[in-house]
Design an enzyme around this catalytic site. Sequence first.
Site, PDB file in Angstrom:
ATOM      1  N   GLY A 243       1.486  -2.877  47.903  1.00  0.00           N
ATOM      2  CA  GLY A 243       0.747  -2.309  49.024  1.00  0.00           C
ATOM      3  C   GLY A 243       0.674  -3.248  50.216  1.00  0.00           C
ATOM      4  O   GLY A 243       1.102  -4.411  50.153  1.00  0.00           O
ATOM      5  N   HIS A 244       0.078  -2.759  51.291  1.00  0.00           N
ATOM      6  CA  HIS A 244      -0.026  -3.552  52.523  1.00  0.00           C
ATOM      7  C   HIS A 244      -0.877  -4.802  52.284  1.00  0.00           C
ATOM      8  O   HIS A 244      -1.882  -4.769  51.584  1.00  0.00           O
ATOM      9  CB  HIS A 244      -0.611  -2.717  53.652  1.00  0.00           C
ATOM     10  CG  HIS A 244      -1.999  -2.231  53.385  1.00  0.00           C
ATOM     11  ND1 HIS A 244      -3.121  -2.982  53.645  1.00  0.00           N
ATOM     12  CD2 HIS A 244      -2.453  -1.073  52.870  1.00  0.00           C
ATOM     13  CE1 HIS A 244      -4.192  -2.296  53.317  1.00  0.00           C
ATOM     14  NE2 HIS A 244      -3.821  -1.131  52.829  1.00  0.00           N
ATOM     15  N   ASN A 245      -0.415  -5.927  52.842  1.00  0.00           N
ATOM     16  CA  ASN A 245      -1.145  -7.199  52.816  1.00  0.00           C
ATOM     17  C   ASN A 245      -1.257  -7.828  51.427  1.00  0.00           C
ATOM     18  O   ASN A 245      -2.058  -8.742  51.228  1.00  0.00           O
ATOM     19  CB  ASN A 245      -2.553  -7.035  53.421  1.00  0.00           C
ATOM     20  CG  ASN A 245      -2.501  -6.621  54.877  1.00  0.00           C
ATOM     21  OD1 ASN A 245      -2.463  -5.437  55.184  1.00  0.00           O
ATOM     22  ND2 ASN A 245      -2.457  -7.582  55.766  1.00  0.00           N
ATOM     23  N   SER A 263      -3.967  -5.724  49.879  1.00  0.00           N
ATOM     24  CA  SER A 263      -4.751  -6.934  50.135  1.00  0.00           C
ATOM     25  C   SER A 263      -5.041  -7.781  48.912  1.00  0.00           C
ATOM     26  O   SER A 263      -5.879  -8.685  48.981  1.00  0.00           O
ATOM     27  CB  SER A 263      -6.071  -6.584  50.845  1.00  0.00           C
ATOM     28  OG  SER A 263      -5.811  -5.932  52.060  1.00  0.00           O
TER      29      SER A 263
END
Lengths: 334, 334, 334
Positions: A243-245, A263
């Site tokens: 996922g993002h980050n 994250s």
Amino acid sequence: MVDNSFYNNKGPFSLSELANIIGCDCLGDKNKLIYDLAVVEEAKSNEICFITQKYKNLYKSSKAGAFIISKGIISKDNKNKLVSENPHFDMAKVASAFYPDSDYPKFFFSKTDQKTKLDKTIRVSENSFIHKNASIGNNSEIGLNSVIGPGVTIGKNCLIGDNVSIYFSKIGDNVKIYQGVKLGSEGFGFIMNKDEFKKIPQLGRVIVGNNVEIGANSTVDRGSIGDTIIDDYCMIDNIVHLGHNVKLGKRCIIAAMSGISGSTTIGDNVMIGGQVGISGHLKIGNNVRIAAKTGVMKNIEDNNVIAGYPSEKILDWHRNTIILKNLRKNDKKD
Amino acid sequence: MVDNSFYNNKGPFSLSELANIIGCDCLGDKNKLIYDLAVVEEAKSNEICFITQKYKNLYKSSKAGAFIISKGIISKDNKNKLVSENPHFDMAKVASAFYPDSDYPKFFFSKTDQKTKLDKTIRVSENSFIHKNASIGNNSEIGLNSVIGPGVTIGKNCLIGDNVSIYFSKIGDNVKIYQGVKLGSEGFGFIMNKDEFKKIPQLGRVIVGNNVEIGANSTVDRGSIGDTIIDDYCMIDNIVHLGHNVKLGKRCIIAAMSGISGSTTIGDNVMIGGQVGISGHLKIGNNVRIAAKTGVMKNIEDNNVIAGYPSEKILDWHRNTIILKNLRKNDKKD
Amino acid sequence: MVDNSFYNNKGPFSLSELANIIGCDCLGDKNKLIYDLAVVEEAKSNEICFITQKYKNLYKSSKAGAFIISKGIISKDNKNKLVSENPHFDMAKVASAFYPDSDYPKFFFSKTDQKTKLDKTIRVSENSFIHKNASIGNNSEIGLNSVIGPGVTIGKNCLIGDNVSIYFSKIGDNVKIYQGVKLGSEGFGFIMNKDEFKKIPQLGRVIVGNNVEIGANSTVDRGSIGDTIIDDYCMIDNIVHLGHNVKLGKRCIIAAMSGISGSTTIGDNVMIGGQVGISGHLKIGNNVRIAAKTGVMKNIEDNNVIAGYPSEKILDWHRNTIILKNLRKNDKKD
């Protein structure tokens, strides 16, 4: 700060213009010019960030030039503030104002966008598209029907398979990205405000170190604000989702069909079995080993070996199985 | 009724011709012409459907012109019947007779099949293929190496990424379909009859509402008979799989790597975490929330929050974990 | 023996040359020429294999011309030996010496590599690439933007969807491979030696029988040494992953999002639900049925029905659920 080699900044905006966009009150210097947005820890004196209860303790020391801040936690000081009922939602609105293109990321490219000159040692296959603003290191190879988007950089001796698409990414040397991988895909982020979804503009990048491998049909979302990071020597199997980050340390191994939510930070030398799921915003220590199919919902300290859903230390998980087996036996005897 | 903009109907057949194809007895008007097939609830007076024990109560009120019906449940009436030992299997045979092309869905397209004229506001990238019978709304954008198959309609302001393929689908406005998505793929349906698999012809569509997003490398199978439906404002993450005839209500959120099996219906405002699996033929109510990695095997009423494998109310699932923890403690004391 | 229609053999090497490459001692005929590598059961008198504790009992009867063998298990005999501290790691070094191309599998193809003549009954879509050394049977059809790599053979009446890539594979007749499938992708294999990962060269193939179907966006890794095998009439759903050297018997059914790890063997008529995970190096018997989301970590005998994580007989798994439910009730009463 957003990387303007990928995203087109429409700023600056004055504080009062931003108050207007959000539809909120503004405290402080209304003419103050804001040039960009950032997370609270990194925001500079001409940038804006948002503060909720969760980030309250970072407020005082932040160097940000302005804050989108929850009504309930405002303190009396000289900092420039936009007073918000939903700072995360209003930050997304401000991000859309600075980067309106991000609401509809560009997928249209024509022949005139295509790079025509590359070093002779670079081998690009038929029907592949390299954007004229992308950069590829010597001795790298690109398979058939692949897409290297604008601003992407790829290092030396890299191998990119066929039907791959790479956007918003900076890739090191000796990296292998196999068939069908989607790198820099759209993060899964949106905010609910009453009955309305607001897409959170995805303005970050994917940073891939050296000597990394990513298996077929895996997807890696770019960061929302800030980056998704895959450090050196990580080995990622097929059909994995990051996922993002997400941040992976060095030498992590991730087996097929595992997913890591947004994250979450993973230490060095972490081994993750197949079909593992890790929730978002967690911290997994160094040298952790996670058995196949584990569902991780809390932070894990260094050197632990875990398994189960929900995850436990692996010996506890095995003991659960034995306890249930014994209970079944007793049940039969009754 | 099958959508003949996608599927080529070789009917009509007389009842006796169909009896011949199946190899079974025929009761009623042998010369009755049958023009199409349908599910029992929707079949018209010139269409055929099938009836097993499960659908018995729908038989009497059905307007179908003929029935493929289990030997054991025949009643004395004037309805036209084909007497079957395995109605589901024989229905698949009849479907293949009406739609022989469906046994080998067409993937071959040449330059002469390609659309040459599109509205100026539509942006189609290099190496993408739009079939001449497809229709795309104004201001939509198609990425590189993507395929829009025959009969597909796409609304206004849509964004289609690269390496996408879309067949047998009707898509609304403001829809975003990211890299590598396969929409309208083949449903996973076949019938066992003795030692023989018979592929069930997949004759439905994918219907996508407005303002939907579908993440990278996800797959959505088209309906078998009837449609797979994704209603307005659904947000679907990467590597999600929706089986044939799944129905999603409005504003559903599905995180990465979740899968929903064939014919399951999901209400409005349902939130589904990552790596969730939902069995087929279930009904999930409105406003249900399903924790990551849950395995759902039964219907869920409105407003429930569930977790676990097998799924339970989330508090019960947490209590299971505590109970096992306490049992481990007691175990140690012994 | 490695299939030299796919892999380019740089041998022979003398035993002393191989000792040099590994950096180890050599016992026996130093000038003995070694032409290829193999697994211990199949190695011929001019081939080399490796022996660890696990394979010790196969050593005596092996016809191999030389052995990479653990220091601790050497016996006094006339066999040619390379004395190794880590035979698996050193075998990977030897494999790289014989097949240096395998460290960077080739994804670059230009127009001159493309097949220009095919039987008239074969339909190849726009932007698809068939390597000039590939072979396709009559009446087969290839979708848009697909890749058929060098040496691949595809039988008669096959259907290959769009955005598919197929390498290192031998495919039978009447096979359907849907959109986005990656066949013959890189196996997930590497050896740790101290702090260093060594990629294990992936030198095997994917063998697909007749009448097989593989669903959209699935991946099948080729064998490491030896083959990944999918036998006749297997039906595989979307987003399934099969690791290197997996063997499926006849008529296996695998629902969406399931994964099978490397070197696991599955019998005939096995039915596997969705999101199932099966560990590596296991043996699953004939007629086994595995419920959705099961995590299999041990061998399963013929005819069993299993479920759960970790997997148990399905009745035991259901009883676990009931036992926990009763414990919750008792808990409340306290």
